[in-house]
Design a protein around this motif. Structure first.
Motif, PDB file in Angstrom:
ATOM      1  N   ALA A 228       2.124 -56.583  12.265  1.00  0.00           N
ATOM      2  CA  ALA A 228       1.253 -55.236  12.812  1.00  0.00           C
ATOM      3  C   ALA A 228       1.631 -54.824  10.661  1.00  0.00           C
ATOM      4  CB  ALA A 228       2.010 -54.560  13.437  1.00  0.00           C
ATOM      5  N   ARG A 229       2.950 -55.268  10.630  1.00  0.00           N
ATOM      6  CA  ARG A 229       2.954 -54.821   9.216  1.00  0.00           C
ATOM      7  C   ARG A 229       2.349 -55.576   8.055  1.00  0.00           C
ATOM      8  NH1 ARG A 229       7.845 -51.918   8.298  1.00  0.00           N
ATOM      9  NH2 ARG A 229       9.572 -51.934  10.361  1.00  0.00           N
ATOM     10  N   ARG A 230       2.511 -56.396   8.299  1.00  0.00           N
ATOM     11  CA  ARG A 230       1.198 -56.955   7.449  1.00  0.00           C
ATOM     12  C   ARG A 230      -0.179 -56.528   7.541  1.00  0.00           C
ATOM     13  NH1 ARG A 230       4.373 -61.518   9.257  1.00  0.00           N
ATOM     14  NH2 ARG A 230       2.855 -62.540  10.279  1.00  0.00           N
ATOM     15  N   ARG A 231      -0.563 -55.723   8.626  1.00  0.00           N
ATOM     16  CA  ARG A 231      -2.449 -55.727   8.832  1.00  0.00           C
ATOM     17  C   ARG A 231      -2.079 -54.052   8.552  1.00  0.00           C
ATOM     18  NH1 ARG A 231      -3.468 -55.853  13.760  1.00  0.00           N
ATOM     19  NH2 ARG A 231      -1.967 -56.273  15.247  1.00  0.00           N
TER      20      ARG A 231
ATOM     21  N   LEU B 175       7.112 -42.529   1.164  1.00  0.00           N
ATOM     22  CA  LEU B 175       6.085 -43.258   2.835  1.00  0.00           C
ATOM     23  C   LEU B 175       6.740 -44.718   2.993  1.00  0.00           C
ATOM     24  CD1 LEU B 175       5.609 -42.016   5.396  1.00  0.00           C
ATOM     25  CD2 LEU B 175       3.590 -41.906   4.357  1.00  0.00           C
ATOM     26  N   ALA B 176       6.096 -45.674   1.697  1.00  0.00           N
ATOM     27  CA  ALA B 176       5.760 -46.490   1.823  1.00  0.00           C
ATOM     28  C   ALA B 176       7.646 -47.159   2.308  1.00  0.00           C
ATOM     29  CB  ALA B 176       4.713 -47.084   0.245  1.00  0.00           C
ATOM     30  N   HIS B 177       8.483 -46.696   1.542  1.00  0.00           N
ATOM     31  CA  HIS B 177       9.953 -46.879   1.411  1.00  0.00           C
ATOM     32  C   HIS B 177       9.417 -47.836   3.355  1.00  0.00           C
ATOM     33  CE1 HIS B 177      13.543 -48.380   1.076  1.00  0.00           C
ATOM     34  NE2 HIS B 177      13.963 -47.756   0.977  1.00  0.00           N
ATOM     35  N   ARG B 178       9.369 -46.153   3.892  1.00  0.00           N
ATOM     36  CA  ARG B 178       9.787 -45.736   5.162  1.00  0.00           C
ATOM     37  C   ARG B 178       9.389 -46.462   6.289  1.00  0.00           C
ATOM     38  NH1 ARG B 178      12.022 -40.642   7.825  1.00  0.00           N
ATOM     39  NH2 ARG B 178      12.599 -40.463   5.986  1.00  0.00           N
ATOM     40  N   LEU B 179       8.000 -46.431   6.037  1.00  0.00           N
ATOM     41  CA  LEU B 179       7.269 -47.920   6.456  1.00  0.00           C
ATOM     42  C   LEU B 179       7.168 -49.194   6.458  1.00  0.00           C
ATOM     43  CD1 LEU B 179       4.056 -44.817   6.587  1.00  0.00           C
ATOM     44  CD2 LEU B 179       5.868 -44.588   8.703  1.00  0.00           C
ATOM     45  N   GLY B 180       7.268 -49.326   5.102  1.00  0.00           N
ATOM     46  CA  GLY B 180       7.390 -50.311   5.354  1.00  0.00           C
ATOM     47  C   GLY B 180       5.840 -51.056   5.330  1.00  0.00           C
TER      48      GLY B 180
ATOM     49  N   PRO C  66       1.600 -51.000   2.338  1.00  0.00           N
ATOM     50  CA  PRO C  66       1.402 -49.941   1.543  1.00  0.00           C
ATOM     51  C   PRO C  66       0.952 -48.559   1.919  1.00  0.00           C
ATOM     52  CG  PRO C  66       0.552 -51.867   1.913  1.00  0.00           C
ATOM     53  CD  PRO C  66       1.499 -51.854   2.881  1.00  0.00           C
ATOM     54  N   VAL C  67       1.280 -47.670   0.975  1.00  0.00           N
ATOM     55  CA  VAL C  67       0.951 -45.990   1.377  1.00  0.00           C
ATOM     56  C   VAL C  67      -0.413 -45.860  -0.077  1.00  0.00           C
ATOM     57  CG1 VAL C  67       1.355 -43.618   1.812  1.00  0.00           C
ATOM     58  CG2 VAL C  67       3.097 -45.299   2.474  1.00  0.00           C
ATOM     59  N   VAL C  68      -1.098 -45.491   0.111  1.00  0.00           N
ATOM     60  CA  VAL C  68      -2.362 -45.259  -1.299  1.00  0.00           C
ATOM     61  C   VAL C  68      -2.135 -43.589  -0.950  1.00  0.00           C
ATOM     62  CG1 VAL C  68      -4.024 -45.752  -2.140  1.00  0.00           C
ATOM     63  CG2 VAL C  68      -3.165 -47.394  -1.242  1.00  0.00           C
ATOM     64  N   PRO C  69      -1.842 -43.105  -2.491  1.00  0.00           N
ATOM     65  CA  PRO C  69      -2.315 -41.434  -2.338  1.00  0.00           C
ATOM     66  C   PRO C  69      -3.969 -41.703  -2.033  1.00  0.00           C
ATOM     67  CG  PRO C  69      -1.689 -42.575  -4.058  1.00  0.00           C
ATOM     68  CD  PRO C  69      -1.735 -43.706  -3.225  1.00  0.00           C
ATOM     69  N   ALA C  70      -4.341 -39.983  -2.314  1.00  0.00           N
ATOM     70  CA  ALA C  70      -5.835 -39.905  -2.237  1.00  0.00           C
ATOM     71  C   ALA C  70      -5.986 -39.053  -2.126  1.00  0.00           C
ATOM     72  CB  ALA C  70      -6.677 -40.416  -0.604  1.00  0.00           C
ATOM     73  N   PHE C  71      -7.061 -38.315  -2.280  1.00  0.00           N
ATOM     74  CA  PHE C  71      -7.343 -36.645  -2.649  1.00  0.00           C
ATOM     75  C   PHE C  71      -8.784 -36.296  -2.175  1.00  0.00           C
ATOM     76  CE2 PHE C  71      -4.506 -38.500  -6.050  1.00  0.00           C
ATOM     77  CZ  PHE C  71      -3.741 -37.881  -5.745  1.00  0.00           C
ATOM     78  N   ALA C  72      -8.531 -34.886  -1.524  1.00  0.00           N
ATOM     79  CA  ALA C  72      -9.703 -33.899  -0.831  1.00  0.00           C
ATOM     80  C   ALA C  72     -10.873 -33.840  -2.618  1.00  0.00           C
ATOM     81  CB  ALA C  72      -9.846 -33.099   0.683  1.00  0.00           C
TER      82      ALA C  72
ATOM     83  N   LEU D  48      -7.663 -50.719   0.416  1.00  0.00           N
ATOM     84  CA  LEU D  48      -6.617 -51.371   1.706  1.00  0.00           C
ATOM     85  C   LEU D  48      -7.172 -52.201   2.473  1.00  0.00           C
ATOM     86  CD1 LEU D  48      -4.623 -48.124   2.922  1.00  0.00           C
ATOM     87  CD2 LEU D  48      -3.345 -50.187   1.559  1.00  0.00           C
ATOM     88  N   THR D  49      -7.826 -52.203   2.890  1.00  0.00           N
ATOM     89  CA  THR D  49      -8.915 -53.339   3.548  1.00  0.00           C
ATOM     90  C   THR D  49      -9.052 -54.822   3.128  1.00  0.00           C
ATOM     91  OG1 THR D  49     -11.105 -52.432   3.538  1.00  0.00           O
ATOM     92  CG2 THR D  49      -9.919 -51.593   5.267  1.00  0.00           C
TER      93      THR D  49
END
Length: 267
Positions: free
Chosen positions: A143-146, A172-177, A179-185, A199-200
């Motif tokens: 699940a982490r790899r996906r 947050l990426a460190h916490r979850l293990g 990738p976390v990508v920032p995005a903006f509205a 990410l996909t």
């Protein structure tokens, strides 16, 4: 005669006590046309008061909602106040609008605290909101790899605001293990849809959107609608926010004596 002497001494003590009273905490929210935003920040004020009984806590808005910040400051009695921005990064409001409002309140000695983010307490809140939306608490290695997360924020033209959001994404990426990508509205890129595609393209097909907003509103609603799967709720009244507001308040108080000037901006 004794009564007169006692009254005289009490008159001398009262100003000393007043000088040692804690400065008022003014929570500065942005404001929103979404009625849920005002209800949320009002509830947050209640949580802050519950954590620090006896502290004067007031709410002021930069725009769109009452009370406006100028009115909140004008209603405070002469004394001291610490303005804590309910903002998640540096930007125009934190650097200009709030300090200018503090300067205009000539009857107050003020400090402006740092914005809330980045800070590990925000990561605690983001993590809890993701879990509540369906993110696995203990994901398998497969699940982490996906998996991947988009951290959806408001956006700003100020590059330091984007830097702050990227730092939160890294925490947050460190916490979850994953990738976390920032995005903006608004005002900056990428948007949520573009971040999801990035990410996909890396094989991360289980993408969630973390809502990096302090309260419900248009941006939070729009970014959640762009989520391909899990969309977490805004930070709202998570207990970590009340703790962090008080932490920023305390930081501002210890950074330098309030009596050094009428308005002292915190880093």
């Amino acid at each position: 005669m004794i009564s007169n002497q006692l009254g005289s001494r009490l008159g001398q003590v009262s100003p000393l006590r007043a000088r040692h009273q804690e400065p008022a905490l003014v929570l500065v929210a942005h404001g929103s046309r979404d009625p849920r935003a005002l209800a949320t920040v009002t509830e947050l004020v209640g949580l802050i008061r519950a954590r620090r009984p006896g502290l004067t806590v007031r709410l002021g808005h930069i725009e769109l909602n009452e009370p406006l910040l100028d009115d909140t400051l004008a209603a405070l009695p002469a004394g001291r106040a610490v303005l804590v921005p309910l903002l998640l990064s540096r930007g125009h409001h934190a650097k200009r609008d709030i300090p200018e409002a503090a300067d205009a309140a000539g009857h107050l000695l003020t400090r402006v605290a740092a914005p809330l983010g980045p800070h590990p307490l925000l990561v605690d809140a983001l993590h809890d909101r993701l879990l509540a939306a369906g993110w696995p608490d203990r994901p398998t290695e497969s699940a982490r790899r996906r998996g991947g997360v988009v951290l959806a924020a408001a956006g700003s033209r100020d590059p330091e605001a984007a830097d702050d959001t990227r730092r939160t994404a890294a925490l947050l990426a460190h916490r979850l293990g994953v990738p976390v990508v920032p995005a903006f509205a608004s005002a900056a890129g990428p948007d949520v849809a573009t971040a999801v595609r990035s990410l996909t393209a890396r094989g991360r097909h289980r993408v969630a959107v973390a809502s990096y907003f302090t309260a419900p509103g248009r941006f939070a609603t729009e970014t959640a609608a762009a989520a391909p799967g899990i969309a977490a709720a805004p930070l709202g009244t998570h207990p970590a926010l009340a703790r962090l507001v008080l932490h920023r308040y305390d930081e501002a108080l210890t950074a330098a004596p309030l009596a050094d000037g009428r308005h002292l901006a915190s880093a």
